[in-house]
Design an enzyme around this catalytic site. Structure first.
Site, PDB file in Angstrom:
ATOM      1  N   GLU B  60       0.805  -1.234   0.000  1.00  0.00           N
ATOM      2  CA  GLU B  60       0.000   0.000   0.000  1.00  0.00           C
ATOM      3  C   GLU B  60       0.833   1.277   0.000  1.00  0.00           C
ATOM      4  O   GLU B  60       0.456   2.260  -0.638  1.00  0.00           O
ATOM      5  CB  GLU B  60      -0.947   0.021   1.203  1.00  0.00           C
ATOM      6  CG  GLU B  60      -2.168  -0.877   1.078  1.00  0.00           C
ATOM      7  CD  GLU B  60      -1.909  -2.289   1.565  1.00  0.00           C
ATOM      8  OE1 GLU B  60      -0.756  -2.606   1.908  1.00  0.00           O
ATOM      9  OE2 GLU B  60      -2.867  -3.085   1.598  1.00  0.00           O
ATOM     10  N   HIS B 129     -10.657  -4.189  10.322  1.00  0.00           N
ATOM     11  CA  HIS B 129     -11.342  -4.157   9.024  1.00  0.00           C
ATOM     12  C   HIS B 129     -12.713  -3.488   9.119  1.00  0.00           C
ATOM     13  O   HIS B 129     -13.616  -3.794   8.341  1.00  0.00           O
ATOM     14  CB  HIS B 129     -11.530  -5.577   8.469  1.00  0.00           C
ATOM     15  CG  HIS B 129     -10.273  -6.223   7.983  1.00  0.00           C
ATOM     16  ND1 HIS B 129      -9.284  -6.646   8.840  1.00  0.00           N
ATOM     17  CD2 HIS B 129      -9.829  -6.504   6.729  1.00  0.00           C
ATOM     18  CE1 HIS B 129      -8.297  -7.183   8.127  1.00  0.00           C
ATOM     19  NE2 HIS B 129      -8.596  -7.103   6.842  1.00  0.00           N
TER      20      HIS B 129
END
Lengths: 323, 324
Positions: B60, B129
């Site tokens: 990322e 998450h």
């Protein structure tokens, strides 16, 4: 493209190195006189890397730089006057005094940024190579980064992606031995960082970074490889900074004799000696004098230039509230 | 006009923009062969090829930084970061790179890129998450932050984000992907920075974003039965903020409730609340009420997760307090 620079190419590299050296020395004096703001990171001793690595690039090629980027700016063809004006925070600087010495950019020259976040230029050049690929341009992207940046996670991520996607990017590692004050031997598990290239499936080349001609040759070969679509190359150029990390450096971490040893390998007299047989002392002296005058004039003009007035800038308008 | 799922509306926006402009390309984890873990990029690799729809390594930090520079050099990348919880990995590229260059370099570059991500709780995805990190990105000057609540806005705002010359953080919600709604066919481009009044009301204004818009609408139904008419305003864009729409609504109802799924402490609701007091204090008959996720990590087990997330019940309570 030639892999070896012509005598004219070498003379131009010599001229630019003298410009950078004199700029660094003048900045040191201005700092002592209290006429600069913030830290200034000089690159005395490393000029052969920045100047040699950019000598064969066109304006359509991109480079990303570091917080120690003066040789990269001048090598890529930026105007010393506008660089100096930016460093002095003047309205006439490349970024109108908004960037300062560490983050200078001249998009028209493909110089999209010095970067004061160590390692951040590495993915930046990789992304530029994506653009080159997608738009089908005949160009390369190069990141100049240091041995400190080579220890960041983002360096690993970028090299893996660049090699995986065979991107036209050149990783030019300017190994000056120190990450701020900590020697490379206390930061890296390997002495020669170029060996890491094998882990990414790309060539790793180790060169003498104080030899501008060697830098030119290695980079020219990497550029040709990138343009053939064969992917990136990691070039490790061993060099040394004579001065401290920045103007705030108190020193004391470099062993006795180390600086003297590297000063004996100063890249500027070295290229000068090589050129003497080709073009003679007189012309070299004239080139040096002209380079000094250009830098002196740049500082004189920039110091006389106005400081920017604060005003809303069109660039900041999109972020304000909708009216 | 077709009835589409929110995820399909996003897919349509990506597809149309890629067809319209060859400079648009996509990158992200699992977006190519698999079509994205939420299926937003379904079939796009087959249609546009592997160069323009890039499956990436799990990197990322590098991907976001690459997206920034690819945007500065002639392309319009759209990056998918799988979960908003991973935004902390992208922060250098956003806070130190993307958000500064246009200004710091005196307008020499534009940065037309979109970072798409999805956040929010309610799916039992656990503490790593399920977060809403809206305030995280909205804090940074130089970024635009968009959070569509409906399929039509998902399409219209994504098309606008892709065409925008500045970096846009595009916040989707995992519980909205399957929501269906009417979506205009073809060229439907919404305006970034405009709020929408979804329900008119005279007693209290509720300013909400993303999934909380739907909870606010549910709350308004319940309140209406009690004789309280709530005006529901979907901000749609967190930054830049549609200040005039906010002020107009508060001047009408004289009461304000702000709802955001992020944490309340130092959160987006705090900014919104302060902004309302800065610009409409004289119109307020009561303090601004804030509704957000409780200040704690988001737990896994259903009753625990539901207890920390804001919902229609808590929004209705806040409205009652506001008008009391």
């Amino acid at each position: 493209m030639r892999n070896a620079p012509s005598v004219d190419d070498q003379l131009e590299m010599f001229r630019k190195m003298v410009v950078v050296r004199h700029m660094e020395e003048t900045l040191g004096e201005l700092h002592k006189a209290g006429k600069t703001r913030g830290p200034i990171h000089r690159c005395d001793g490393q000029e052969a890397v920045g100047v040699g690595a950019t000598a064969m690039l066109a304006d359509t090629d991109y480079i990303t730089s570091t917080h120690r980027g003066h040789a990269h700016y001048i090598g890529k063809g930026l105007d010393p006057y506008r660089v100096v004006a930016e460093i002095l925070g003047r309205e006439t600087g490349y970024c109108e005094g908004r960037a300062g010495h560490m983050i200078v950019a001249d998009a028209a020259k493909g110089m999209i940024g010095g970067n004061a976040i160590v390692g951040a230029g590495i993915p930046a050049a990789t992304g530029m190579a994506c653009s080159i690929r997608l738009t089908g341009r005949d160009a390369v992207a190069m990141c100049l980064f240091g041995d400190g940046a080579a220890q960041t996670g983002i360096c690993h991520e970028s090299m893996n992606i660049a090699s995986l996607w065979k991107l036209p990017v050149i990783f030019l590692l300017e190994h000056n031995q120190y990450g701020l004050t900590v020697h490379s031997s206390r930061q890296s598990s390997v002495e020669d960082l170029s060996v890491r290239a094998e882990g990414y499936g790309m060539p790793g080349v180790l060169i003498d970074g104080n030899d501008a001609v060697a830098v030119y040759g290695a980079v020219a070969e990497a550029v040709a490889r990138a343009k053939r679509g064969e992917g990136p190359t990691l070039i490790e150029a061993k060099t040394y900074r004579f001065d401290g990390f920045s103007t705030s450096d108190m020193g004391g971490y470099q062993p006795d004799g180390e600086i003297a040893e590297w000063r004996a390998r100063d890249p500027i007299p070295r290229l000068r000696a090589a050129l003497e047989g080709h073009i003679g002392e007189e012309r070299l002296s004239a080139v040096e004098a002209e380079a000094h005058k250009e830098v002196d004039d740049a500082f004189a003009q920039a110091l006389a230039d106005p400081l920017p007035g604060f005003a809303g800038h069109p660039a900041s308008r999109p972020y304000s509230e909708v009216s | 006009m077709a009835k589409l799922r929110y995820a399909e509306a996003l897919n349509q926006a990506l597809c149309e923009e890629m067809e319209r402009d060859p400079a648009v390309w996509l990158l992200g984890e699992d977006i190519g062969v698999y079509g994205g873990v939420f299926k937003v990029t379904r079939d796009l690799m087959e249609r546009f090829g592997e160069e323009r729809v890039r499956d990436t390594p799990i990197s990322e930090q590098a991907l976001t930084a690459m997206t920034v520079s690819a945007a500065m050099t002639g392309t319009r990348p759209v990056l998918e970061i799988m979960y908003a919880d991973f935004l902390p990995l992208t922060v250098d590229a956003l806070a130190n790179q993307a958000s500064i260059y246009n200004y710091i370099w005196a307008g020499q570059v534009e940065l037309p890129f979109v970072l798409r991500t999805q956040g929010g709780g309610g799916a039992g995805a656990g503490a790593q998450h399920s977060k809403s990190l809206d305030a995280f990105v909205a804090h940074i000057p130089g970024l635009k932050v968009v959070a569509p609540a409906s399929p039509a806005d998902a399409k219209g705002l994504l098309k606008a984000a892709i065409r925008d010359p500045h970096p846009v953080i595009f916040l989707e919600h995992k519980l909205l992907y399957n929501m269906r709604g009417e979506v205009p066919d073809g060229e439907h481009v919404a305006e970034i920075g405009r709020a929408a009044v979804l329900r008119e009301g005279r007693d209290v204004s509720v300013f909400a974003t993303s999934r909380m818009v739907h909870e606010a609408l549910k709350a308004a139904e319940a309140l209406s039965a009690e004789g309280i008419e709530a005006e529901i305003v979907d901000l749609r864009t967190l930054r830049p903020l549609d200040l005039s729409a906010i002020v107009a609504s508060v001047e009408k109802t004289n009461h304000a409730v702000v709802v955001n799924e992020g944490w309340t402490f130092c959160g987006y609701g705090a900014e919104l609340s302060a902004t309302i007091m800065d610009h409409a204090f004289d119109a307020l008959d009561a303090p601004v009420e804030r509704v957000g996720t409780l200040d704690m990590p988001i737990p896994y087990s259903e009753p625990l997760e539901m207890a920390v997330l804001p919902d229609a019940g808590r929004i209705a309570q806040a409205c009652r307090r506001a008008v009391a």
